[in-house]
Design an enzyme around this catalytic site. Structure first.
Site, PDB file in Angstrom:
ATOM      1  N   ASP A 153      54.242  73.410  12.790  1.00  0.00           N
ATOM      2  CA  ASP A 153      53.980  72.088  13.345  1.00  0.00           C
ATOM      3  C   ASP A 153      53.959  71.058  12.214  1.00  0.00           C
ATOM      4  O   ASP A 153      53.414  71.317  11.133  1.00  0.00           O
ATOM      5  CB  ASP A 153      52.631  72.066  14.073  1.00  0.00           C
ATOM      6  CG  ASP A 153      52.621  72.947  15.309  1.00  0.00           C
ATOM      7  OD1 ASP A 153      53.704  73.349  15.758  1.00  0.00           O
ATOM      8  OD2 ASP A 153      51.518  73.233  15.821  1.00  0.00           O
ATOM      9  N   LYS A 164      50.771  86.833  14.737  1.00  0.00           N
ATOM     10  CA  LYS A 164      51.209  88.061  15.400  1.00  0.00           C
ATOM     11  C   LYS A 164      52.709  87.994  15.695  1.00  0.00           C
ATOM     12  O   LYS A 164      53.193  87.029  16.288  1.00  0.00           O
ATOM     13  CB  LYS A 164      50.424  88.270  16.696  1.00  0.00           C
ATOM     14  CG  LYS A 164      48.955  88.635  16.477  1.00  0.00           C
ATOM     15  CD  LYS A 164      48.828  89.984  15.765  1.00  0.00           C
ATOM     16  CE  LYS A 164      47.374  90.383  15.577  1.00  0.00           C
ATOM     17  NZ  LYS A 164      47.268  91.690  14.880  1.00  0.00           N
ATOM     18  N   GLY A 181      60.486  73.529  21.452  1.00  0.00           N
ATOM     19  CA  GLY A 181      61.229  72.531  20.685  1.00  0.00           C
ATOM     20  C   GLY A 181      62.629  72.958  20.326  1.00  0.00           C
ATOM     21  O   GLY A 181      63.117  72.648  19.231  1.00  0.00           O
ATOM     22  N   CYS A 218      64.813  46.880  32.951  1.00  0.00           N
ATOM     23  CA  CYS A 218      65.288  47.277  34.281  1.00  0.00           C
ATOM     24  C   CYS A 218      64.346  46.731  35.363  1.00  0.00           C
ATOM     25  O   CYS A 218      64.338  45.539  35.620  1.00  0.00           O
ATOM     26  CB  CYS A 218      65.444  48.793  34.357  1.00  0.00           C
ATOM     27  SG  CYS A 218      66.477  49.355  35.733  1.00  0.00           S
ATOM     28  N   HIS A 261      69.036  49.267  29.648  1.00  0.00           N
ATOM     29  CA  HIS A 261      68.059  50.127  28.970  1.00  0.00           C
ATOM     30  C   HIS A 261      68.369  50.194  27.473  1.00  0.00           C
ATOM     31  O   HIS A 261      69.081  51.096  27.023  1.00  0.00           O
ATOM     32  CB  HIS A 261      68.086  51.536  29.568  1.00  0.00           C
ATOM     33  CG  HIS A 261      67.505  51.629  30.933  1.00  0.00           C
ATOM     34  ND1 HIS A 261      66.184  51.978  31.163  1.00  0.00           N
ATOM     35  CD2 HIS A 261      68.052  51.406  32.150  1.00  0.00           C
ATOM     36  CE1 HIS A 261      65.952  51.975  32.465  1.00  0.00           C
ATOM     37  NE2 HIS A 261      67.068  51.629  33.090  1.00  0.00           N
ATOM     38  N   ARG A 314      70.497  50.116  40.782  1.00  0.00           N
ATOM     39  CA  ARG A 314      71.317  49.779  41.952  1.00  0.00           C
ATOM     40  C   ARG A 314      70.898  48.439  42.561  1.00  0.00           C
ATOM     41  O   ARG A 314      71.475  47.993  43.547  1.00  0.00           O
ATOM     42  CB  ARG A 314      71.252  50.891  43.007  1.00  0.00           C
ATOM     43  CG  ARG A 314      69.896  51.207  43.569  1.00  0.00           C
ATOM     44  CD  ARG A 314      69.987  52.129  44.797  1.00  0.00           C
ATOM     45  NE  ARG A 314      70.777  53.316  44.557  1.00  0.00           N
ATOM     46  CZ  ARG A 314      70.297  54.454  44.036  1.00  0.00           C
ATOM     47  NH1 ARG A 314      69.022  54.528  43.693  1.00  0.00           N
ATOM     48  NH2 ARG A 314      71.070  55.499  43.862  1.00  0.00           N
ATOM     49  N   ASP A 336      64.075  84.515  32.127  1.00  0.00           N
ATOM     50  CA  ASP A 336      64.136  83.777  33.395  1.00  0.00           C
ATOM     51  C   ASP A 336      65.400  84.177  34.144  1.00  0.00           C
ATOM     52  O   ASP A 336      66.486  84.227  33.557  1.00  0.00           O
ATOM     53  CB  ASP A 336      64.176  82.260  33.150  1.00  0.00           C
ATOM     54  CG  ASP A 336      62.903  81.724  32.530  1.00  0.00           C
ATOM     55  OD1 ASP A 336      61.897  82.448  32.532  1.00  0.00           O
ATOM     56  OD2 ASP A 336      62.932  80.580  32.040  1.00  0.00           O
ATOM     57  N   LYS A 383      54.427  90.458  17.416  1.00  0.00           N
ATOM     58  CA  LYS A 383      54.833  91.281  18.562  1.00  0.00           C
ATOM     59  C   LYS A 383      55.532  90.476  19.660  1.00  0.00           C
ATOM     60  O   LYS A 383      56.536  90.954  20.225  1.00  0.00           O
ATOM     61  CB  LYS A 383      53.618  92.022  19.131  1.00  0.00           C
ATOM     62  CG  LYS A 383      53.967  93.120  20.139  1.00  0.00           C
ATOM     63  CD  LYS A 383      54.789  94.234  19.492  1.00  0.00           C
ATOM     64  CE  LYS A 383      53.954  95.088  18.564  1.00  0.00           C
ATOM     65  NZ  LYS A 383      54.737  96.244  18.040  1.00  0.00           N
ATOM     66  N   GLU A 412      66.584  51.148  25.098  1.00  0.00           N
ATOM     67  CA  GLU A 412      65.959  52.299  24.434  1.00  0.00           C
ATOM     68  C   GLU A 412      66.928  53.449  24.193  1.00  0.00           C
ATOM     69  O   GLU A 412      66.736  54.267  23.284  1.00  0.00           O
ATOM     70  CB  GLU A 412      64.748  52.797  25.237  1.00  0.00           C
ATOM     71  CG  GLU A 412      65.051  53.460  26.570  1.00  0.00           C
ATOM     72  CD  GLU A 412      65.102  52.500  27.745  1.00  0.00           C
ATOM     73  OE1 GLU A 412      64.919  52.956  28.890  1.00  0.00           O
ATOM     74  OE2 GLU A 412      65.326  51.298  27.512  1.00  0.00           O
TER      75      GLU A 412
END
Length: 545
Positions: free
Chosen positions: A240, A187, A17, A379, A515, A470, A147, A189, A517
């Site tokens: 949480d 923990k 998050g 859409c 859109h 499109r 990474d 560690k 939203e």
């Protein structure tokens, strides 16, 4: 005022998050009167997420200026008032493409192009450019520390901290502090090792955000502070919670914003989070609930429709209702029938690409139309509603989109070959155009027709909404469909493209090419979604036994 930088990294595992934490901190700083923006640096090689699978990457969030970006930018816009742009998100692919373009052009005067300094310099330049004029820029680095893909970004930020001065930069590291049931304790560690990984590349975190399913005990926070070289007040417990909109207050209660302001020597008033308190109050005190069926192609990963999900919840807040979303795979409608739609208070068909599941969506639109169930199409959800009406009401029995059948004899939806952008520039496309970055993208003006449901819902003559498509309504066949009763209620600024359709003799059937939203927020909602959820409650009330 010089720009201050907060660099957000993540460790141990992904999906902790970082985006929500970054956006929550930004919302507190904004509430203190600071000019804040957030950037997302994505390590993947794709130039942008525009052509990535929604079931792999989640939704593509579209900014006002037409950038196809990571869904985290949607979180940013829902938490702060500042709008995102192309400058707020870039990937390894975009960085490498730009460096290679400069090399081909001869900008580097024959130098050997390397990750250091050329890639890292390009990253630094984009971060600095994106933060111009801001008091605080929060920069989130995608992926997990360790990474290999994210190393150039981390090295660039390490260098940037030296360039602008450590007093103007702050490294915030999110890490997992797991609870082990058999031991009955959390923990530390994994956090220690994650910080060790950061230290190995020259970065000392200044703040640690400790993610867990419970509050981190004080003695464990002291332990983390000791072994990770940070002040105890900079070890923040982020447990949480039942609502992500509770996180700003959770961070503020532990003094994170005060720590940041002290670090940057910013003299600003206390944050007023009363708007967020109102959001949480409405969320905790609904007066009813509705169930909305979302019929889509990517429902196995709800994040593929992240902004739609959030917009429905925001509309619930506006109407003091809990919105339950029932995800239905449109292919299941094809194989199992419309019985899957029984018991819903409203139906929403979101966007998508390709032929798979389209006939199921068309049957869904027919079911909503014939049974007078509130319907919102977005859409592709508009295009299939048009196809359904053309086939079953207007007598164009072979109606389809040229996206699904290039040889269709009645293509009521076709490729947009030319349109004007918001600045009046003419854009052209053809079947041979690349898929990536070639759609009609970003904010476009829409003219609403007087006397229509859309005009009533928005309460305005002209609106601005974001697009990503499109294909469009074929104006050649439109008169026959309108003659059968369908109403075009929204047109593009030049009046050439259909933006909204509706069915006048239906309680609530609206479908939009854009859109909506992408502009919904928990504090303000969105009129189209608010009207849709209200229609769902009206339908529910009228059908009570």
């Amino acid at each position: 005022m010089a720009t201050n930088y907060i660099f957000v990294t993540g460790g141990v595992v992904s999906s902790l998050g970082k985006g929500i934490a970054a956006a929550s901190l930004a919302s507190i700083l904004e509430a203190r009167g600071l000019n804040v923006t957030i950037m997302k640096l994505d390590p993947y090689i794709n130039v942008d997420p525009g052509t990535m699978s929604p079931t792999q990457h989640g939704e593509v969030f579209v900014t006002q200026d037409g950038a196809e970006t990571d869904l985290d930018l949607g979180h940013y816009e829902r938490f702060i008032r500042s709008k995102m742009s192309k400058a707020n998100n870039f990937t390894s692919g975009k960085i490498y493409s730009e460096v290679l373009r400069k090399e081909r052009r001869g900008d580097y005067l024959g130098a050997t192009i390397q990750v250091i300094p050329h890639i890292t310099n390009e990253i630094k330049e984009r971060v600095i450019e994106g933060g111009k004029g801001r008091d605080v820029v929060i920069v989130e680095v995608g992926g997990t520390v360790g990474d290999i893909e994210s190393l150039p970004f981390l090295e660039a930020l390490r260098q940037l901290a030296v360039d602008v001065g450590r007093e103007k930069t702050l490294f915030m590291h999110l890490t997992l502090v797991p609870y082990i049931p058999t031991a009955g304790e959390v923990k530390t560690k994994p956090t220690q090792h994650s910080v060790k990984e950061l230290l190995s590349i020259g970065i000392q975190p200044d703040v640690l955000i400790c993610r867990s399913d419970r509050a981190i005990p004080s003695n464990e926070r002291k332990k983390i502070a000791l072994f990770c070289n940070v002040p105890e007040r900079a070890v923040i417990s982020l447990k949480d919670v039942d609502s992500i909109y509770r996180i700003p207050e959770l961070l503020k209660s532990q003094g994170l914003d005060t720590f940041v302001c002290d670090r940057f020597r910013l003299d600003c008033p206390e944050a007023d989070l009363s708007e967020w308190e109102q959001v949480l109050y409405r969320q905790a005190n609904p007066t009813g609930e509705v169930t909305i069926g979302m019929v889509g192609k990517y429902v196995e990963l709800p994040d593929a429709y992240k902004s739609v999900n959030e917009a429905l919840k925001h509309a619930g807040l506006t109407n003091r209702l809990t919105v339950n979303i029932k995800y239905i795979d449109s292919q299941d409608i094809e194989t199992k029938g419309v019985e899957l739609l029984h018991g819903l208070d409203a139906i929403l068909v979101p966007g998508g690409f390709g032929y798979r599941g389209v006939e199921g969506k068309i049957r869904t639109a027919q079911y909503a139309r014939e049974n007078k169930i509130p319907y919102l199409g977005i859409c592709l959800g508009m295009q299939i509603a048009l196809i359904e009406y053309a086939r079953n009401v207007a007598g164009l029995t072979q109606a389809n989109s040229s996206e699904f059948d290039k040889d269709c004899p009645q293509p009521v939806v076709g490729l947009i070959t030319e349109w004007q952008d918001e600045s009046g520039n003419v854009e052209t496309r053809s079947d041979e155009s690349d898929l990536g970055g070639t759609m009609r993208l970003g904010a476009q003006q829409c003219h609403l027709i007087e006397g229509t449901k859309a005009r009533e819902v928005y309460g305005a003559e002209t609106i601005v909404e974001r697009h990503r498509h499109r294909y469009e309504v074929n104006n050649t066949l439109l008169p026959q469909i309108e003659a059968a009763g369908l109403k075009v209620s929204g047109l593009s600024a030049d009046r050439k493209l259909v933006e909204i359709i509706e069915i006048p003799n239906h309680p609530w059937f609206i479908a939009a090419q854009f859109h909506p939203e992408f502009t919904s927020t928990p504090r303000d909602g969105h009129p189209l979604f608010a009207g849709f959820v209200k229609a769902a409650k009206d339908y529910q009330d009228s059908h009570k036994a």
